[in-house]
Scaffold this motif. Structure first.
Motif, mmCIF file in Angstrom:
data_model
loop_
_atom_site.group_PDB
_atom_site.id
_atom_site.type_symbol
_atom_site.label_atom_id
_atom_site.label_comp_id
_atom_site.label_asym_id
_atom_site.label_seq_id
_atom_site.Cartn_x
_atom_site.Cartn_y
_atom_site.Cartn_z
ATOM 1 N N GLU A 204 27.347 39.986 39.843
ATOM 2 C CA GLU A 204 28.703 39.494 39.405
ATOM 3 C C GLU A 204 28.575 39.487 38.013
ATOM 4 O O GLU A 204 29.642 39.609 37.534
ATOM 5 C CB GLU A 204 28.420 37.747 39.455
ATOM 6 N N ILE A 205 27.863 39.903 37.182
ATOM 7 C CA ILE A 205 27.675 39.870 36.014
ATOM 8 C C ILE A 205 28.626 40.965 35.135
ATOM 9 O O ILE A 205 29.468 40.973 34.575
ATOM 10 C CB ILE A 205 26.265 39.951 34.709
ATOM 11 N N ALA A 206 28.482 41.792 35.829
ATOM 12 C CA ALA A 206 29.145 43.344 36.091
ATOM 13 C C ALA A 206 30.457 43.692 36.519
ATOM 14 O O ALA A 206 31.475 43.854 35.452
ATOM 15 C CB ALA A 206 28.720 44.429 36.881
ATOM 16 N N LYS A 207 30.656 42.546 36.837
ATOM 17 C CA LYS A 207 32.150 42.486 36.889
ATOM 18 C C LYS A 207 33.028 41.428 36.141
ATOM 19 O O LYS A 207 34.118 42.535 36.243
ATOM 20 C CB LYS A 207 32.696 40.983 38.053
ATOM 21 N N PHE A 208 33.079 40.772 35.342
ATOM 22 C CA PHE A 208 33.151 40.088 34.257
ATOM 23 C C PHE A 208 32.752 40.907 33.267
ATOM 24 O O PHE A 208 34.292 40.979 32.015
ATOM 25 C CB PHE A 208 32.262 39.054 33.745
ATOM 26 N N GLU A 209 31.677 41.526 33.213
ATOM 27 C CA GLU A 209 31.583 42.669 32.169
ATOM 28 C C GLU A 209 33.057 44.264 31.931
ATOM 29 O O GLU A 209 33.023 44.232 30.793
ATOM 30 C CB GLU A 209 30.207 43.031 31.878
ATOM 31 N N ALA A 210 33.052 44.693 32.280
ATOM 32 C CA ALA A 210 34.205 45.295 33.357
ATOM 33 C C ALA A 210 35.685 44.554 32.721
ATOM 34 O O ALA A 210 36.486 45.637 32.185
ATOM 35 C CB ALA A 210 33.911 45.813 34.522
#
Length: 248
Positions: A12-18
């Protein structure tokens, strides 16, 4: 040695990092939050003013209050709360979000304490706040029960925890996933997982189980004709926001 309990979900963190670079683009991937922001800010300000006896007509009515915005993203809520006089800490596990938030706040002349960290790390460090905001984040954490218990630990007795999320209904699937992701393409497909949405009763139960007293809950309703949001006492079928108080 066992790992410490955490609510962080790396995927989930990676989704928003992108998507971090688009936080302040009102026509970008975070357009739904830009549209929602006036309504949720009005709700937050009303709850804080009522709890702490502040006059919203004052220039900086929240002076002296320490507020945590956990999962702050690019700072869409942290900035206006800081303008109201609060001492704001904005925390997000995605370092890219924090970089964007810091840069934007500096450009606005705002002193906001942004940190690339987690709720659990803040609690372990003994941090305490008058108000904890956790907006549009509960549906993205690995364990909502653990996360809400940590929010309770972070707030001082007499303080507030304000949570907003998505209800798990057919209407929310249609609005948040089919509408926002598939048709309007405001968000990339897969941003939300409907199975992780939480009903208001479930969220209230988690809050009460953590030792918080639920004080208020309202729906946030999107009007496609006026292309705006409003609060509702009765319609919590898609987006909603809940206030809970730590009494001891």
């Amino acid at each position: 040695m066992s790992s410490p309990i955490t609510s962080i979900d790396p995927a989930e963190i990676a989704k928003f990092e992108a998507m971090a670079a688009e936080w302040w683009d009102p026509r970008g991937k975070f357009r739904p939050l830009h549209l929602m922001n006036p309504v949720r800010l009005d709700y937050i300000a009303t709850q804080i003013a009522g709890e702490f006896g502040r006059d919203r007509r004052d220039l900086r009515p929240f002076g002296g209050l320490r507020v945590l915005d956990i999962g702050c993203g690019g700072g869409l809520v942290a900035e206006p709360v800081a303008r109201l006089g609060a001492d704001v800490v904005g925390a997000d596990a995605a370092e890219g979000n924090i970089a964007v938030a810091r840069l934007h706040a500096e450009g606005q002349g705002l002193a906001i304490d942004y940190r690339a960290t987690t709720a659990e790390a803040l609690a372990a460090g003994g941090e305490r706040f008058d108000v904890v905001l956790a907006l549009e984040i509960v549906e993205h954490v690995a364990d909502p029960t653990v996360f809400i218990a940590t929010c309770r630990e972070l707030v001082r007795p007499g303080g507030l925890v304000i949570l907003s999320t998505l209800n798990r209904t057919a209407r929310s699937f249609g609005a948040a996933i089919v509408g926002a992701e598939w048709i309007l393409r405001w968000l990339p497909r897969g941003t939300h997982d409907w199975s992780r949405f939480i009903t208001p009763d479930e969220l209230a139960g988690m809050a009460e189980g953590a030792g918080l007293a639920v004080a208020d809950r309202r729906g946030m309703v999107f009007n496609p004709l006026g292309f705006g949001w409003s609060l509702s006492d009765r319609d919590l079928s898609v987006n909603y926001i809940l206030t809970a108080r730590r009494e001891a």
